[in-house]
Design an enzyme around this catalytic site. Structure first.
Site, PDB file in Angstrom:
ATOM      1  N   THR A   2       0.870  -1.185   0.000  1.00  0.00           N
ATOM      2  CA  THR A   2       0.000   0.000   0.000  1.00  0.00           C
ATOM      3  C   THR A   2       0.906   1.234   0.000  1.00  0.00           C
ATOM      4  O   THR A   2       2.124   1.121   0.039  1.00  0.00           O
ATOM      5  CB  THR A   2      -0.845   0.072   1.281  1.00  0.00           C
ATOM      6  OG1 THR A   2       0.015   0.419   2.378  1.00  0.00           O
ATOM      7  CG2 THR A   2      -1.514  -1.260   1.582  1.00  0.00           C
TER       8      THR A   2
ATOM      9  N   LYS B 162       7.173   3.657   0.865  1.00  0.00           N
ATOM     10  CA  LYS B 162       8.395   4.381   1.243  1.00  0.00           C
ATOM     11  C   LYS B 162       8.272   5.147   2.554  1.00  0.00           C
ATOM     12  O   LYS B 162       9.246   5.673   3.051  1.00  0.00           O
ATOM     13  CB  LYS B 162       8.725   5.422   0.146  1.00  0.00           C
ATOM     14  CG  LYS B 162       9.315   4.833  -1.104  1.00  0.00           C
ATOM     15  CD  LYS B 162       9.787   5.914  -2.037  1.00  0.00           C
ATOM     16  CE  LYS B 162       8.827   6.294  -3.117  1.00  0.00           C
ATOM     17  NZ  LYS B 162       8.198   5.374  -3.989  1.00  0.00           N
TER      18      LYS B 162
ATOM     19  N   GLU C  76      13.520  -3.108  -0.622  1.00  0.00           N
ATOM     20  CA  GLU C  76      14.260  -2.930  -1.871  1.00  0.00           C
ATOM     21  C   GLU C  76      13.506  -2.090  -2.885  1.00  0.00           C
ATOM     22  O   GLU C  76      14.075  -1.244  -3.574  1.00  0.00           O
ATOM     23  CB  GLU C  76      14.575  -4.320  -2.455  1.00  0.00           C
ATOM     24  CG  GLU C  76      15.272  -4.323  -3.781  1.00  0.00           C
ATOM     25  CD  GLU C  76      16.666  -3.719  -3.730  1.00  0.00           C
ATOM     26  OE1 GLU C  76      16.746  -2.512  -4.016  1.00  0.00           O
ATOM     27  OE2 GLU C  76      17.630  -4.421  -3.406  1.00  0.00           O
TER      28      GLU C  76
ATOM     29  N   VAL D 248      13.424   2.027  -3.772  1.00  0.00           N
ATOM     30  CA  VAL D 248      14.314   2.748  -4.691  1.00  0.00           C
ATOM     31  C   VAL D 248      14.489   1.904  -5.951  1.00  0.00           C
ATOM     32  O   VAL D 248      14.930   0.758  -5.871  1.00  0.00           O
ATOM     33  CB  VAL D 248      15.701   2.978  -4.046  1.00  0.00           C
ATOM     34  CG1 VAL D 248      16.601   3.746  -5.009  1.00  0.00           C
ATOM     35  CG2 VAL D 248      15.569   3.717  -2.728  1.00  0.00           C
TER      36      VAL D 248
ATOM     37  N   ALA E 188      12.327   0.420  -7.949  1.00  0.00           N
ATOM     38  CA  ALA E 188      11.419  -0.729  -8.126  1.00  0.00           C
ATOM     39  C   ALA E 188      12.168  -2.047  -7.938  1.00  0.00           C
ATOM     40  O   ALA E 188      12.760  -2.267  -6.890  1.00  0.00           O
ATOM     41  CB  ALA E 188      10.698  -0.658  -9.461  1.00  0.00           C
TER      42      ALA E 188
ATOM     43  N   GLY F  77      -0.372   6.702 -17.056  1.00  0.00           N
ATOM     44  CA  GLY F  77      -0.121   6.071 -15.747  1.00  0.00           C
ATOM     45  C   GLY F  77       1.320   6.154 -15.290  1.00  0.00           C
ATOM     46  O   GLY F  77       1.747   5.395 -14.431  1.00  0.00           O
TER      47      GLY F  77
ATOM     48  N   GLU G 228       1.993   9.689 -10.377  1.00  0.00           N
ATOM     49  CA  GLU G 228       0.983   9.479  -9.338  1.00  0.00           C
ATOM     50  C   GLU G 228      -0.280  10.187  -9.822  1.00  0.00           C
ATOM     51  O   GLU G 228      -0.193  11.083 -10.682  1.00  0.00           O
ATOM     52  CB  GLU G 228       1.436  10.147  -8.030  1.00  0.00           C
ATOM     53  CG  GLU G 228       2.744   9.640  -7.470  1.00  0.00           C
ATOM     54  CD  GLU G 228       2.607   8.271  -6.837  1.00  0.00           C
ATOM     55  OE1 GLU G 228       1.539   7.980  -6.270  1.00  0.00           O
ATOM     56  OE2 GLU G 228       3.561   7.480  -6.952  1.00  0.00           O
TER      57      GLU G 228
ATOM     58  N   LYS H 176      13.763   8.915  -1.921  1.00  0.00           N
ATOM     59  CA  LYS H 176      14.616   7.815  -2.382  1.00  0.00           C
ATOM     60  C   LYS H 176      16.092   8.073  -2.058  1.00  0.00           C
ATOM     61  O   LYS H 176      16.791   7.184  -1.585  1.00  0.00           O
ATOM     62  CB  LYS H 176      14.444   7.606  -3.886  1.00  0.00           C
ATOM     63  CG  LYS H 176      13.077   6.986  -4.217  1.00  0.00           C
ATOM     64  CD  LYS H 176      12.847   6.911  -5.702  1.00  0.00           C
ATOM     65  CE  LYS H 176      11.477   6.314  -6.000  1.00  0.00           C
ATOM     66  NZ  LYS H 176      11.065   6.510  -7.391  1.00  0.00           N
TER      67      LYS H 176
ATOM     68  N   GLY I 168       6.938   0.538 -12.653  1.00  0.00           N
ATOM     69  CA  GLY I 168       6.058  -0.434 -13.308  1.00  0.00           C
ATOM     70  C   GLY I 168       5.668  -1.540 -12.339  1.00  0.00           C
ATOM     71  O   GLY I 168       6.461  -1.959 -11.491  1.00  0.00           O
TER      72      GLY I 168
END
Ligand code: ADP
Ligand code: ASP
Ligand code: MG
Length: 814
Positions: free
Chosen positions: A554, A578, A605, A608, A610, A663, A666, A681, A796
């Site tokens: 989430t 995050k 992990e 930062v 993905a 997309g 955000e 990040k 992604g």
């Protein structure tokens, strides 16, 4: 002659009694003695009825009614109508006698051990009567025997001691071992020389059968029950437990003493002396091989043969300086308990003389405390000994195996497995025979502990992972799909059994400790109970499963602030959210410390880049002693998309709108364009490199026109950037003139971090960054000039899901 015993469940209903008949209706059982238990639940019902009567509670009548009904229904289902009358009136007559006994207890408002044995004996009396009648009605030559006439005991009611020489003689004198017939005997019950009914202790029908087997020199004793043998652990508690094919008498005794209820411990001695093997078989699966208990347990590959437990235990401890060096103190302690008839189940190995600690039954705890307080009254008043302390609601779990003594490191493995799963061990004991190592733990941890140990000692190869997944949106869906697709591979190749035990989205949540079916989870989740993060956590706690991982997919703040609670219950946390790792440094540090303290992974992990292995690489550099001096990175897939698409043929606002539609941003593009996401990040990268940094310490070079970030809606924001097209054209033009491209870069250099738009020249590694790719350059002591370089898709759903998955697999090797 064969001796068979059928337990409570095996004779617990008409249908089951038919199964017993089918088993016996074979040539090999022509000459057989059958011992039966009461129908399951009946002994408890009798005990409850008497207890109620003696407490002047007329509800005992209802118990009696239930008892009568159970037997009448069984008669109606088993026998042809013509036989009902006689059988039912037998039951009614006997229930009337029983009622008279209970009425007596009701009137005086108390009971005696003698009366209790008399009352409890009705269960086996009824079952043996009905079963013998049923065999006869089916044409088997069968007679009913009287255990009270041949099994003779003292008058220790409730758990009488058998006079074995006399009993053996009576059995041998009264039973013709050559007759081709079946003789049905009630288990559990016996009588004293005064003719009073006695019982052999709960579970005592096994013992009755063992006594017959020993007296008659049977070739084998068959115990027929509701499981296929003696298992590596109680199969009701440990799903993966399996039947042990061969086991020694000593091991079986140790396991049953430590709670493996399938065999009543005293049953082993009489057959062991005569070397009669015991075969434990399943009435409901007669073809299963079962367990053979004998002298010879050869062929055992494992040192540990089984794991068992005794519940409802209390620890009684006595401590104080006065215990040191005063001879006879422990003698007094044990003598006092023995005089009070308190059974000591376990003595712990305190290395100092300064304390004594024993495990006893919860039922004895209060009495034991009183007796010890009274015995040591003087020492307590002089403060030489402190008041005894009782801790209740504990269990003993024990590893058992004849060959454990020749193995090293077993207890180390046992306690580290328990420790890793947050099972607190209160006390430890090791049997002098070295056939057992026991630990005292809280009742609430028993299931987890048994499963943990079973996994450690019997399923070495396969490790169970229990995932509790919160968030089933874009990334969540992909993640569940990846787990579904990889499940088989992980099990076969990596010996990891991954199970999604809990799943929630913002509306509903579902749980299944056998694993939620991953091809139908959406439908199940739709039907789930109302979601609530707090209750989700409570539920995980209540499940108390080993190797649990909370997976946060989430972006929720409340959820991010619940990690501490998970980690301190030894539930690992894997998150793509995050918020926690970029919150106040103290909070971040707290979580890292908890993770270390409880030896429980906290992995993020995907915060930062993905799925790119950025944090994992960083961690490996740091733990191997490298020092991170500088980081240069492009960390926003959204900003990269925007600046890669922005050229003179279009306008900045149009590119932003396109990115929104496709997309890449955000829902609120200000989160991306303000740079806050990139700040988070780089903050996380700096912290993971070992630097103490706050979000406020990061310099942010805003490239937006004035007022853009102060707007109060997305539309107003888009309006501002549309009106300021020339502002962006200027930025682009300046870069073009220097043959540079615009990239939003995060930098960290020796303790200082900044984010902002930069003009990147053609020879720079960032220049050719495509689409939504991310890139991170680490300059370290070991990579001073040519930085370590990680590059690839940095946004992604698919890659984020795989990053989460990789973190979950990392928890296994923790
Ligand atoms: P019966 O009525 O046939 O005597 P019990 O209920 O006394 O049966 O004993 C069988 C039960 O013992 C099983 O159903 C199982 O739950 C329990 N049990 C506990 N530990 C073990 C074990 N190690 N192996 C098999 N069964 C066990
Ligand atoms: N019926 C008795 C009990 O429940 C004895 C037995 O089943 O072995 O304890
Ligand atoms: Mg039993």
């Amino acid at each position: 002659m064969k001796i068979l015993k059928f337990g409570g469940t095996s004779v617990g209903s008409a249908q089951n009694i038919r199964k017993v008949h089918q088993i016996l209706n074979s040539d090999q059982y022509q000459n057989t003695l059958v011992v039966v238990s009461a129908m399951s639940g009946v002994t408890n019902l009798l005990e409850a009825a008497l207890h109620r009567a003696a407490s002047e509670d007329r509800a005992f009548e209802e118990d009696l009614h239930n008892l009568e009904q159970l037997h009448i229904t069984t008669i109606e289902e088993l026998f042809p109508v013509a036989l009902h009358g006689a059988l039912i009136s037998y039951i009614k007559r006997e229930v009337n006698k029983l009622e008279t006994l209970l009425e007596g207890a009701y009137l005086i408002g108390e009971t005696t051990p003698r009366l209790k044995d008399k009352v409890m004996s009705y269960g086996e009396q009824f079952s043996s009567y009905l079963i013998n009648e049923f065999f006869k009605s089916k044409g088997l030559p069968s007679t009913l025997g009287d255990s009270k006439a041949v099994i003779k005991t003292n008058e220790k009611f409730g758990n009488a001691t058998v006079n074995l020489p006399l009993t053996f003689k009576l059995i041998q004198d009264n039973i013709d071992t050559t007759a081709k017939e079946i003789r049905v005997f009630p288990g559990f019950i016996a009588s004293s020389s005064n003719g009073y009914t006695t019982t052999l202790g709960r579970g005592g029908s096994d013992y009755t059968a063992a006594i017959f087997a020993a007296a008659l020199h049977a070739e084998e004793l068959e115990i027929w029950t509701d499981v296929s043998g003696m298992y590596t652990a109680d199969p009701r508690m440990v799903k993966q437990a399996f039947a042990i094919p061969l086991i020694s008498y000593e091991e079986a005794m140790e396991l049953s003493h430590f709670g493996a209820k399938v065999l009543y411990p005293p049953s082993i001695q009489p057959v062991l002396e005569k070397q009669i093997p015991i075969l434990i078989k399943n009435t409901f699966d007669p073809d299963a091989p079962g367990t053979r208990v004998s002298h010879n347990s050869n062929g055992a590959k494992r040192a540990v043969r089984g794991i068992s437990r005794i519940g409802k235990i209390s620890l009684l401890s006595l401590e104080g300086p006065g215990l040191i060096g005063i001879p006879g103190t422990s003698h007094r302690f044990f003598q006092t308990l023995s005089n009070g008839n308190i059974n000591i189940i376990l003595i712990t190995q305190a290395s100092s003389e300064h304390s004594i600690c024993v495990g006893i039954s919860n039922d004895d705890a209060e009495k034991a405390e009183e007796l010890i307080s009274a015995e040591f009254q003087n020492e307590i008043s002089e403060n030489k000994v402190y008041k005894p302390v009782i801790e209740q609601d504990l269990s003993i779990i024990a590893l058992v195996g004849d060959r454990m003594k020749s193995y090293q490191g077993l207890s180390g493995r046992m306690f580290s497995a328990l420790g890793k799963n947050n099972v607190n061990v209160r006390a430890i004991a090791q049997g002098a025979s070295e056939r057992n190592i026991s630990a005292v733990i809280a009742d609430k941890d028993v299931k987890k502990a048994l499963n943990t140990l079973h996994e450690a000692f019997f399923e070495e190869q396969v490790k169970q992972l229990n995932l509790f997944v919160m968030g089933a949106g874009n990334v969540g869906k992909r993640f569940l799909e990846q787990v579904r697709a990889q499940k088989k591979y992980l099990k076969e190749e990596l010996k990891i059994n991954v199970r999604v035990t809990g799943l929630a989205n913002s509306r509903t949540m579902i749980f299944n400790d056998q694993g939620i079916a991953l091809d139908t989870w959406e439908a199940s989740l739709n039907e789930g109970e109302k979601a609530c993060p707090e209750q989700f956590r409570q539920k995980i706690k209540a499940f108390n499963l080993r190797n649990s991982v909370f997976v946060d997919i989430t972006a929720n703040r409340e959820v991010a602030f619940s990690y501490a609670e998970y980690l301190s219950s030894s539930v690992a946390v894997v998150t793509c959210n995050k918020i926690a790792a970029s919150s106040d440094y103290d909070h971040y540090k707290d979580l890292k410390d908890l993770s270390r303290k409880y030896n429980t992974p906290f992995l993020f992990e995907t915060n930062v880049g993905a799925g790119l292995p950025v944090l994992d690489t960083l961690k490996n550099l740091v733990i191997s002693g490298d020092k991170i001096n500088q980081i240069e990175a492009v960390l926003s897939g959204s900003l990269n998309f925007i600046f890669n698409h922005y050229d003179h043929s279009t306008t900045f606002d149009q590119v932003v709108k396109q990115a929104m539609e496709e997309g890449y941003t955000e829902p609120d593009p200000r989160i991306d364009l303000s740079g806050i996401d990139v700040m988070r990040k780089i903050l996380i990268l700096a912290r993971e490199s070992g630097y103490h940094l706050e979000l406020d310490d990061i310099e942010s070079n805003d490239f937006l026109p004035e007022g853009a970030l102060k707007t109060d809606s997305v539309d107003a924001f888009l309006e501002v950037i549309q009106q300021n097209r020339s502002h962006f054209e200027q930025l682009l033009k300046k870069a073009d003139e220097k043959n540079c491209k615009l990239k939003y870069v995060a930098s960290f250099n020796r303790g200082k971090a900044s984010v902002g738009l930069k003009e990147i020249p053609a020879d720079h590694p960032f220049y050719n960054l495509e689409g939504k790719d991310n890139i991170v350059l680490f300059y370290t002591d070991r990579y001073p000039e040519q930085p370590l370089n990680i590059k690839g898709a940095g946004a992604g759903a698919e890659v984020t899901a795989s990053g989460i998955f990789a973190d979950i697999i990392r928890t296994v090797n923790n």
